[in-house]
Design a protein around this motif. Structure first.
Motif, short mmCIF file in Angstrom:
data_model
loop_
_atom_site.label_atom_id
_atom_site.label_comp_id
_atom_site.label_asym_id
_atom_site.label_seq_id
_atom_site.Cartn_x
_atom_site.Cartn_y
_atom_site.Cartn_z
N LYS A 1 9.85 0.33 -11.69
CA LYS A 1 8.58 -0.34 -11.47
C LYS A 1 8.61 -1.22 -10.22
N GLY A 2 9.60 -1.06 -9.38
CA GLY A 2 9.74 -1.90 -8.20
C GLY A 2 8.75 -1.54 -7.11
N PRO A 3 8.60 -2.41 -6.13
CA PRO A 3 7.65 -2.18 -5.04
C PRO A 3 7.98 -0.94 -4.21
N VAL A 4 9.26 -0.64 -4.04
CA VAL A 4 9.64 0.54 -3.26
C VAL A 4 9.19 1.81 -3.98
N VAL A 5 9.38 1.86 -5.29
CA VAL A 5 8.94 3.02 -6.07
C VAL A 5 7.42 3.15 -6.01
N LEU A 6 6.73 2.03 -6.15
CA LEU A 6 5.27 2.05 -6.10
C LEU A 6 4.77 2.56 -4.75
N ALA A 7 5.23 1.95 -3.67
CA ALA A 7 4.77 2.35 -2.35
C ALA A 7 5.19 3.78 -2.04
N GLY A 8 6.43 4.13 -2.38
CA GLY A 8 6.90 5.49 -2.13
C GLY A 8 6.10 6.52 -2.88
N GLY A 9 5.77 6.23 -4.15
CA GLY A 9 4.99 7.18 -4.94
C GLY A 9 3.60 7.37 -4.39
N VAL A 10 2.93 6.26 -4.04
CA VAL A 10 1.57 6.35 -3.50
C VAL A 10 1.56 7.10 -2.18
N LEU A 11 2.51 6.79 -1.31
CA LEU A 11 2.54 7.45 -0.01
C LEU A 11 2.94 8.91 -0.13
N LEU A 12 3.78 9.25 -1.09
CA LEU A 12 4.14 10.66 -1.31
C LEU A 12 2.92 11.47 -1.72
N VAL A 13 2.15 10.94 -2.67
CA VAL A 13 0.93 11.63 -3.09
C VAL A 13 -0.05 11.73 -1.92
N SER A 14 -0.15 10.66 -1.12
CA SER A 14 -1.06 10.67 0.04
C SER A 14 -0.67 11.76 1.02
N MET A 15 0.62 11.91 1.26
CA MET A 15 1.08 12.94 2.19
C MET A 15 0.84 14.34 1.63
N MET A 16 1.04 14.51 0.33
CA MET A 16 0.76 15.81 -0.28
C MET A 16 -0.71 16.16 -0.16
N ILE A 17 -1.57 15.19 -0.40
CA ILE A 17 -3.01 15.43 -0.27
C ILE A 17 -3.39 15.73 1.17
N THR A 18 -2.80 15.00 2.11
CA THR A 18 -3.09 15.26 3.52
C THR A 18 -2.66 16.65 3.93
N ALA A 19 -1.48 17.07 3.44
CA ALA A 19 -1.02 18.43 3.73
C ALA A 19 -1.98 19.46 3.14
N GLY A 20 -2.44 19.20 1.90
CA GLY A 20 -3.40 20.11 1.29
C GLY A 20 -4.71 20.16 2.05
N GLN A 21 -5.17 19.01 2.55
CA GLN A 21 -6.40 19.00 3.34
C GLN A 21 -6.26 19.83 4.60
N HIS A 22 -5.12 19.74 5.24
CA HIS A 22 -4.94 20.50 6.47
C HIS A 22 -4.76 21.99 6.20
N MET A 23 -4.35 22.35 5.01
CA MET A 23 -4.29 23.76 4.66
C MET A 23 -5.68 24.29 4.32
N ALA A 24 -6.49 23.48 3.62
CA ALA A 24 -7.82 23.91 3.20
C ALA A 24 -8.85 23.76 4.31
N PHE A 25 -8.71 22.69 5.11
CA PHE A 25 -9.66 22.41 6.19
C PHE A 25 -8.85 22.26 7.47
N LYS A 26 -8.63 23.36 8.13
CA LYS A 26 -7.60 23.44 9.16
C LYS A 26 -7.94 22.73 10.46
N LYS B 1 -2.52 -12.28 2.06
CA LYS B 1 -1.58 -12.44 0.96
C LYS B 1 -1.45 -11.20 0.09
N ALA B 2 -1.69 -10.03 0.67
CA ALA B 2 -1.39 -8.80 -0.05
C ALA B 2 0.12 -8.63 -0.14
N ARG B 3 0.59 -8.06 -1.25
CA ARG B 3 2.02 -7.82 -1.40
C ARG B 3 2.47 -6.78 -0.37
N PRO B 4 3.74 -6.84 0.05
CA PRO B 4 4.20 -5.93 1.11
C PRO B 4 3.95 -4.46 0.79
#
Length: 663
Positions: A360-385, A59-62
């Motif tokens: 404050k909608g679910p699309v904004v929430l999910a999009g924002g979290v996933l955008l930050v996640s992708m930025m962090i992943t890109a940074g990890q691959h730049m720092a730890f190749k 029953k987690a939200r989408p």
């Protein structure tokens, strides 16, 4: 000779159609790197989809289910270890959420068992024991959930599914268990600290740049964020735990799997045949992300109090400090610290700031979290190749594996470690299972179990490379038979690789022994070939004095020998086969293996004119075949019966509705 006991090794997936399909496609792909990349991305997509469905079943939200599904594919161990190299680990991990979801739907929603048993079958028959172990935990967790909810029907359905899974597991692992006494994988409980975790590293699992104290091939500290889970974990502080307590029965399987997987991750480095406890880290990540997505979806507080802000800040500051103390690099700490802190602040702002509803909608929430996640992943691959695991830079096309050792004859043995040389060495030799793509009959194949006495005698590793002393050992005379070891092993070709640590290339600057000649030479290797190749791999290599035996027929599983001559006393014969458990003899008796590993038989004195048949069958094979057939049969029958029952119920429901309307 060193490998090939596929039933005992387990990880060959001999019962798994998915593995067979992958092998078939890989052998026909134009570029192995492209194919493996597509395969790994596909597995990650299956992992994300399964995690999403599983989170939704709780029953987690989408939006939070989607966040968990994407985040679980970006965790440190999955990105830098399983997806990078340990593909069997990635396979079983990608299938576990789907299996878990299917089992839960079958147990609590009367779902068809087909959607639970098919992924369970594929997961178990991959043969990676950690995945099977975690599946056992999932079944036990769901049984606990059924018991706490007082659902006897759910418990019975789970027990039935568990029995089917047990039959499949028996088919996969029984030969390995019965073969274990001669392998190098037996042992007790000990702790060398190798690939183990600690609580400090786990506490900083939300810090993207944290390099935890995990001892491995790279040294005392991981060179990549190996224990990273997700940057948004500190929002655990916004959960109303009084509501969580009220729903604890429903979530008991999550707690159970999470706690047990955490306990295994913190276990000693060696638990019998189980090694490297950090390999359980993906399952800890899965349980954490599932739990967080469910709790934030269902039990988030509506007002962020000052106390909860302080707790969040405390988690963030202490985590950043501990991550910095493990790897005191200000630039890395500042970069990833700012990204994570900014993401957490933004997430809390979306959840609690007084904004217009559209922000404050679910699309904004999910999009924002996933955008930050992708930025962090890109940074990890730049720092730890790259992955901390070695990159051997092997060829990327199947054709590139066919040109090595063109002059090889018969059984072939490689002396040395090719990974110590540059990538150009792959034009001359190969390593581990890459030899399966070459026509040479090389003994130096990868084996996860290894025949212990054989490996010790020739100082050969599980990956197939050896120490330089193997070149001397091969041409020593065996004290019992008086024959050279290379003759007993049916070796007709030997390739010596240069040892960069040895002075003056002495590892390859030597003359071949009598009866051998130098076939080719380069700066990194030399190849010796027997003047008159024996070409007798797996056949007779020695008989006792006064005994004459001749070959009648021979295959991988069986050899038939005619006894032509022998004295009045019983005779002995040695075959160039490893004495794996599972061999039996008709017309002779198996005896203690020569040198502890070569198959030896005793032939009775009155056997002239008779035949001796030596055949191999994996130990427990009748049980194995019966188990797999019974499991498949029960699964199909159960699934079809459930489908028929569902269609009948549906038809009856439609009939009642039609009758009501007519009335």
């Amino acid at each position: 000779m060193g490998a090939g006991n596929y039933a005992a090794e387990g990880q060959w997936g001999i019962w798994n159609p998915f593995i067979l399909l992958i092998g078939w496609l890989a052998s026909r792909s134009a570029n192995i790197v492209v194919f493996s990349t597509i395969l790994k991305i596909t597995l990650l997509c299956i992992l994300a989809a399964g995690t999403f469905l599983l989170a939704r079943s709780y029953k987690a939200r989408p939006e939070w289910a989607a966040i968990a599904g994407v985040a679980v594919t970006l965790t440190g161990f999955t990105v830098y270890m399983d997806a990078a190299s340990w593909v069997t680990g990635l396979m079983v991990f990608s299938l576990l959420p789907l299996t878990w979801c299917g089992l839960r739907r079958m147990a609590f929603q009367n779902g068809n068992p087909f959607f639970a048993l098919v992924p369970a079958y594929l997961l178990i028959t991959i043969g990676y024991v950690h995945g099977t172990l975690m599946l056992v935990m999932v079944v036990l967790g769901l049984l606990l959930e059924a018991w706490l909810q007082g659902s006897r029907r759910s418990a019975l359905r789970l027990l039935s599914a568990g029995l089917v899974c047990g039959l499949i597991a028996m088919a996969v692992y029984l030969p390995g268990v019965l073969t274990a006494p001669v392998t190098a994988r037996t042992g007790g409980i000990s702790n060398s600290g190798f690939l183990t975790t600690d609580l400090t590293g786990l506490f900083t699992a939300w810090v993207p740049g944290s390099l935890p104290q995990v001892t491995g091939w790279w040294g005392g500290f991981a060179t990549v964020p190996l224990l990273y889970v997700a940057w948004f974990l500190p929002v655990v502080s916004i959960v109303d735990y009084s509501k969580v307590k009220a729903a604890s029965r429903e979530l008991s399987a999550l707690w159970f799997v999470g706690l047990l997987s955490l306990a295994l991750t913190l276990a000693p480095s060696d638990l019998g045949p189980l090694r490297f406890p950090v390999r359980i880290m993906p399952y800890v990540s899965l349980a954490v992300l599932l739990t967080l997505s469910v709790m934030v979806s269902r039990f988030r507080v509506h007002v962020l109090s000052r106390g909860r802000r302080v707790v969040t800040a405390g988690i963030v500051m202490s985590g950043l400090y501990l991550a910095w103390s493990q790897y005191p690099s200000f630039r890395v700490a500042a970069l990833f610290g700012l990204l994570a802190v900014g993401g957490i602040a933004g997430l809390l702002a979306i959840l609690y700031a007084r904004q217009r509803p559209r922000f404050k909608g679910p699309v904004v929430l999910a999009g924002g979290v996933l955008l930050v996640s992708m930025m962090i992943t890109a940074g990890q691959h730049m720092a730890f190749k790259a992955s901390p695991l070695p990159d051997y830079r092997m060829p990327d096309t199947p054709e590139s594996y066919a040109r090595q050792l063109p002059g090889a004859q018969g059984g072939t043995f490689i002396v040395g470690d090719p990974t110590k040389l540059g990538p150009e060495i792959w034009n001359e030799t190969l390593a581990s299972n890459a030899w399966y793509l070459n026509s040479a009959e090389v003994q130096n194949l990868y084996s996860p179990i290894m025949f212990a006495r054989y490996a010790e005698d020739l100082c050969i590793s599980s990956h197939g490379w050896t120490c330089g002393a193997a070149a001397v050992k091969l041409f020593e005379t065996d004290a019992t038979t008086g024959k050279v070891l290379a003759d007993l092993l049916s070796i007709d070709t030997v390739q010596l690789l240069r040892d960069p640590a040895a002075p003056s290339n002495e590892s390859i600057d030597r003359a071949p022994p009598g009866g051998w000649h130098e076939n080719s030479r380069s700066a990194d290797s030399v190849v010796w070939v027997r003047d008159q190749p024996l070409l007798n791999t797996g056949q007779l290599v020695w008989t006792s004095e006064g005994t004459a035996l001749s070959l009648v027929s021979e295959s991988n599983q069986e050899i038939v020998i005619s006894v032509d001559q022998m004295g009045e006393a019983p005779a002995k014969a040695v075959l160039s086969r490893l004495a794996w458990p599972g061999y039996n003899a008709d017309g002779a008796t198996l005896t203690a293996p020569l040198r502890g590993y070569l198959l030896e038989v005793d032939i009775p004195a009155d056997s002239v004119g008779k035949t001796v048949t030596v055949r191999f069958e994996p130990p427990g094979w009748p049980v194995v075949v019966s188990s797999i057939l019974l499991a498949v049969g029960v699964s199909l029958a159960w699934s079809i019966a459930e489908l028929v029952s569902y269609r009948r119920r549906k038809c009856n429901t439609l009939t009642v509705h039609t009758a009501d309307r007519s009335t």
